[in-house]
Design a protein around this motif. Structure first.
Motif, mmCIF file in Angstrom:
data_model
loop_
_atom_site.group_PDB
_atom_site.id
_atom_site.type_symbol
_atom_site.label_atom_id
_atom_site.label_comp_id
_atom_site.label_asym_id
_atom_site.label_seq_id
_atom_site.Cartn_x
_atom_site.Cartn_y
_atom_site.Cartn_z
ATOM 1 N N CYS A 8 0.828 -1.209 0.000
ATOM 2 C CA CYS A 8 0.000 0.000 0.000
ATOM 3 C C CYS A 8 0.862 1.259 0.000
ATOM 4 C CB CYS A 8 -1.003 0.001 1.153
ATOM 5 S SG CYS A 8 -0.310 -0.049 2.784
ATOM 6 N N ASN A 9 0.269 2.395 -0.486
ATOM 7 C CA ASN A 9 1.028 3.643 -0.497
ATOM 8 C C ASN A 9 1.126 4.193 0.926
ATOM 9 O OD1 ASN A 9 -1.200 5.231 0.191
ATOM 10 N ND2 ASN A 9 -1.849 5.383 -1.945
ATOM 11 N N PHE A 10 1.920 5.275 1.092
ATOM 12 C CA PHE A 10 2.238 5.731 2.447
ATOM 13 C C PHE A 10 0.990 6.091 3.249
ATOM 14 C CE2 PHE A 10 3.499 9.050 5.506
ATOM 15 C CZ PHE A 10 4.345 8.281 6.289
ATOM 16 N N ALA A 11 0.098 6.897 2.633
ATOM 17 C CA ALA A 11 -1.098 7.349 3.374
ATOM 18 C C ALA A 11 -1.954 6.150 3.759
ATOM 19 C CB ALA A 11 -1.891 8.334 2.528
ATOM 20 N N ASP A 12 -2.108 5.205 2.828
ATOM 21 C CA ASP A 12 -2.925 4.022 3.144
ATOM 22 C C ASP A 12 -2.248 3.174 4.213
ATOM 23 O OD1 ASP A 12 -4.821 4.777 1.400
ATOM 24 O OD2 ASP A 12 -4.135 3.511 -0.260
ATOM 25 N N CYS A 13 -0.910 3.081 4.109
ATOM 26 C CA CYS A 13 -0.154 2.311 5.114
ATOM 27 C C CYS A 13 -0.402 2.860 6.507
ATOM 28 C CB CYS A 13 1.344 2.455 4.863
ATOM 29 S SG CYS A 13 2.011 1.180 3.861
ATOM 30 N N MET A 14 -0.375 4.209 6.603
ATOM 31 C CA MET A 14 -0.544 4.822 7.923
ATOM 32 C C MET A 14 -1.937 4.534 8.480
ATOM 33 S SD MET A 14 2.354 6.006 8.640
ATOM 34 C CE MET A 14 1.839 6.668 10.195
ATOM 35 N N LYS A 15 -2.928 4.618 7.583
ATOM 36 C CA LYS A 15 -4.297 4.315 8.038
ATOM 37 C C LYS A 15 -4.405 2.854 8.465
ATOM 38 C CE LYS A 15 -7.311 7.612 5.787
ATOM 39 N NZ LYS A 15 -8.445 7.772 4.909
ATOM 40 N N LYS A 16 -3.718 2.026 7.686
ATOM 41 C CA LYS A 16 -3.755 0.589 7.989
ATOM 42 C C LYS A 16 -3.159 0.318 9.371
ATOM 43 C CE LYS A 16 -4.916 -3.294 6.148
ATOM 44 N NZ LYS A 16 -6.314 -3.499 5.845
ATOM 45 N N LEU A 17 -2.097 1.069 9.690
ATOM 46 C CA LEU A 17 -1.498 0.894 11.030
ATOM 47 C C LEU A 17 -2.516 1.206 12.120
ATOM 48 C CD1 LEU A 17 2.102 2.449 10.871
ATOM 49 C CD2 LEU A 17 1.452 0.033 10.933
ATOM 50 N N VAL A 18 -3.281 2.275 11.882
ATOM 51 C CA VAL A 18 -4.315 2.647 12.862
ATOM 52 C C VAL A 18 -5.348 1.520 12.961
ATOM 53 C CG1 VAL A 18 -6.155 4.313 13.382
ATOM 54 C CG2 VAL A 18 -3.965 5.111 12.458
ATOM 55 N N ASP A 19 -5.720 0.964 11.801
ATOM 56 C CA ASP A 19 -6.714 -0.127 11.802
ATOM 57 C C ASP A 19 -6.181 -1.342 12.565
ATOM 58 O OD1 ASP A 19 -8.254 1.511 10.255
ATOM 59 O OD2 ASP A 19 -7.740 0.539 8.351
ATOM 60 N N ILE A 20 -4.888 -1.644 12.337
ATOM 61 C CA ILE A 20 -4.298 -2.799 13.038
ATOM 62 C C ILE A 20 -4.284 -2.522 14.545
ATOM 63 C CG2 ILE A 20 -2.206 -4.195 13.358
ATOM 64 C CD1 ILE A 20 -1.526 -3.646 10.413
ATOM 65 N N LEU A 21 -3.901 -1.293 14.898
ATOM 66 C CA LEU A 21 -3.873 -0.961 16.325
ATOM 67 C C LEU A 21 -5.272 -1.100 16.924
ATOM 68 C CD1 LEU A 21 -2.158 -0.008 18.707
ATOM 69 C CD2 LEU A 21 -2.557 2.346 18.007
ATOM 70 N N ARG A 22 -6.263 -0.694 16.169
ATOM 71 C CA ARG A 22 -7.641 -0.784 16.683
ATOM 72 C C ARG A 22 -8.076 -2.240 16.893
ATOM 73 N NH1 ARG A 22 -13.273 2.201 14.839
ATOM 74 N NH2 ARG A 22 -14.591 0.793 16.054
ATOM 75 N N THR A 23 -7.690 -3.112 15.964
ATOM 76 C CA THR A 23 -8.168 -4.495 16.087
ATOM 77 C C THR A 23 -7.254 -5.348 16.967
ATOM 78 O OG1 THR A 23 -7.070 -4.967 14.004
ATOM 79 C CG2 THR A 23 -9.435 -4.612 13.903
ATOM 80 N N GLU A 24 -5.946 -5.085 16.886
ATOM 81 C CA GLU A 24 -5.010 -5.960 17.626
ATOM 82 C C GLU A 24 -4.489 -5.317 18.911
ATOM 83 O OE1 GLU A 24 -2.111 -7.503 14.850
ATOM 84 O OE2 GLU A 24 -3.697 -8.035 13.423
ATOM 85 N N HIS A 25 -4.721 -4.024 19.085
ATOM 86 C CA HIS A 25 -4.324 -3.274 20.289
ATOM 87 C C HIS A 25 -2.818 -3.285 20.510
ATOM 88 C CE1 HIS A 25 -8.594 -3.475 20.850
ATOM 89 N NE2 HIS A 25 -8.557 -4.781 21.029
ATOM 90 N N HIS A 26 -2.076 -3.520 19.470
ATOM 91 C CA HIS A 26 -0.614 -3.572 19.607
ATOM 92 C C HIS A 26 0.038 -3.303 18.251
ATOM 93 C CE1 HIS A 26 3.425 -5.038 20.395
ATOM 94 N NE2 HIS A 26 3.309 -5.798 19.325
ATOM 95 N N LEU A 27 1.176 -2.601 18.287
ATOM 96 C CA LEU A 27 2.026 -2.441 17.088
ATOM 97 C C LEU A 27 3.469 -2.635 17.531
ATOM 98 C CD1 LEU A 27 0.530 0.836 15.529
ATOM 99 C CD2 LEU A 27 0.243 -1.490 14.636
ATOM 100 N N ASP A 28 4.377 -2.772 16.537
ATOM 101 C CA ASP A 28 5.782 -2.808 16.963
ATOM 102 C C ASP A 28 6.293 -1.372 17.128
ATOM 103 O OD1 ASP A 28 6.678 -1.794 14.520
ATOM 104 O OD2 ASP A 28 7.053 -3.778 13.676
ATOM 105 N N ASN A 29 7.492 -1.252 17.690
ATOM 106 C CA ASN A 29 7.981 0.082 18.051
ATOM 107 C C ASN A 29 8.155 1.002 16.838
ATOM 108 O OD1 ASN A 29 7.903 -0.669 20.636
ATOM 109 N ND2 ASN A 29 10.122 -0.773 20.975
ATOM 110 N N ASN A 30 8.594 0.430 15.692
ATOM 111 C CA ASN A 30 8.742 1.270 14.498
ATOM 112 C C ASN A 30 7.399 1.838 14.070
ATOM 113 O OD1 ASN A 30 11.464 0.874 14.277
ATOM 114 N ND2 ASN A 30 11.228 -1.001 13.036
ATOM 115 N N ALA A 31 6.372 1.032 14.208
ATOM 116 C CA ALA A 31 5.043 1.488 13.803
ATOM 117 C C ALA A 31 4.532 2.579 14.759
ATOM 118 C CB ALA A 31 4.075 0.304 13.764
ATOM 119 N N TYR A 32 4.782 2.402 16.065
ATOM 120 C CA TYR A 32 4.373 3.463 17.004
ATOM 121 C C TYR A 32 5.089 4.767 16.648
ATOM 122 C CZ TYR A 32 2.077 0.169 20.207
ATOM 123 O OH TYR A 32 1.235 -0.752 20.768
#
Ligand code: SAM
Length: 363
Positions: A8-32
């Motif tokens: 995915c492109n950068f803007a979509d990637c960033m939104k996707k990170l938010v979606d993952i955080l919402r569903t999985e309640h966790h990201l890795d440190n680079n993503a935070y």
């Protein structure tokens, strides 16, 4: 990078990170870190919207209120950022009497408050038994209220006695999980390890525990904040307290810049997505630096407000930082104003005790 983001492109990637955080309640440190770095308004709006939606699902449109009683500005600590540090000789010191505290509780109870928060500087050890008796008296008089303490570091046996006397919750910000950063904000006699030890004891003693940081404290890097996120993720506090650093002119850090309201709100959203049922106050510090701070905090995922119940004549002496708001909707006597303000965004006050255990995850 999570496999879901490979194409995915950068803007979509960033939104996707938010979606993952919402569903999985966790990201890795680079993503935070990527979330913290990205200030694109569309992304920030999306982050806030997702967090706000989760808060609404969890808590509806009710905002919990806690009556804040600033017990004392006497402090044996010397934190470099804090206006009531012991070395600040320009502070007129006070300790409220038990009668004054009980009177504030009574006023608060009549206004509808069902949580009292006793906050203050670090009292000398000799005051422990007075404090324990005070908590016990509040517990006996207002059996249906929660008692929250925010009174700093004590030996384990004092925390235990306070818990047995009836305290339910304890707020103790860790301030920074990076030992080097912590040591720049505090004198050598204070240590991150003791702060963390206190937090561990409070958990062991079955308090509902809150921790957190000042956002934008001097020398704080985004990597430091990621360390704080990582700590909070593992510690799993029931309450998360975050406010911007605000300089106080009589302190060694009085010339450092004020922390960012935007970054503070971003962190409310990140923590809301990590902990859907956490109690996250929209803080006085945020409201003090931003005219609409309280509302911005709620729109970013906060769900608690702590109006000031302290006797009015002492409020100016609890000057942790310059320009601290303590009147109007920030004050318990301005509760109507708070209700009106909340109504403008379709919210109302939730007058219940608002214990963490009552908050159920449905997201
Ligand atoms: N003594 C207790 C403690 O240290 O936890 C409670 C009182 S302390 C004044 C409460 C909180 O005020 C601290 O945890 C700190 O984060 C915040 N604070 C102090 N000085 C501040 C400043 N200049 N700007 C923003 N927040 C500040």
């Amino acid at each position: 990078m999570p496999y879901k983001l490979l194409f995915c492109n950068f803007a979509d990637c960033m939104k996707k990170l938010v979606d993952i955080l919402r569903t999985e309640h966790h990201l890795d440190n680079n993503a935070y870190k990527a979330l913290l770095e990205n200030d694109d308004p569309k992304f920030v709006t999306y982050l806030h919207e997702q967090a706000h939606e989760v808060t609404n699902k969890m808590f509806g449109k009710g905002i919990f209120v806690r009556g804040l009683i600033e017990l004392t500005n006497v402090c044996s600590n010397d934190c470099y950022y804090c206006g009531i540090r012991k070395s600040n000789s320009n502070v007129e010191r006070y300790v409220l009497t038990s009668e004054q505290v009980l009177h504030s509780c009574q006023q608060g109870y009549e206004l509808g408050f069902r949580t009292f928060v006793l906050q203050g500087g670090e009292l000398p050890q000799e005051k422990a038994s007075w404090l324990i008796n005070l908590v016990s008296e509040i517990r006996q008089r207002w059996t249906d209220c929660a008692i929250t303490l925010s009174l700093g570091e004590w030996p384990r046996e004092v925390y235990k006695a306070l818990r047995q006397a009836g305290a339910d919750r304890y707020l103790l910000r860790h301030e920074s999980h990076n030992a080097e950063h912590y040591s720049k904000l505090h004198p050598a006699e204070m240590s991150l390890s003791n702060r963390l030890q206190c937090l561990t004891w409070l958990k062991e003693l079955d308090y509902q525990v809150g921790t957190g940081i000042m956002v934008g404290s001097p020398w704080q890097s985004l990597d430091n904040i990621v360390e704080d996120i990582e700590f909070i993720e593992h510690f799993e506090p029931e309450m998360i307290g975050l406010g911007p650093f605000v300089p106080q002119h009589d302190t060694p850090l009085g010339n450092y810049p004020t922390g960012s309201a935007e970054l503070t709100c971003k962190l409310y959203s990140i923590f809301r997505l990590m902990f859907p049922n956490a109690l996250i106050p929209t803080t006085t510090a945020l409201n003090s630096i931003s005219p609409n701070g309280r509302i911005l905090g709620i729109m970013a995922g906060a769900n608690v407000v702590m109006p000031n119940l302290s006797p009015t004549e002492y409020r100016a002496n609890y000057a942790l930082y310059d320009g601290k708001a303590s009147t109007n909707a920030e004050a318990a006597e301005g509760i109507k104003q708070l209700e009106t303000q909340l109504a403008t965004i379709g919210y109302h006050i939730n007058w219940t005790r608002g214990d963490y255990s009552q908050c159920k995850i449905n997201d």
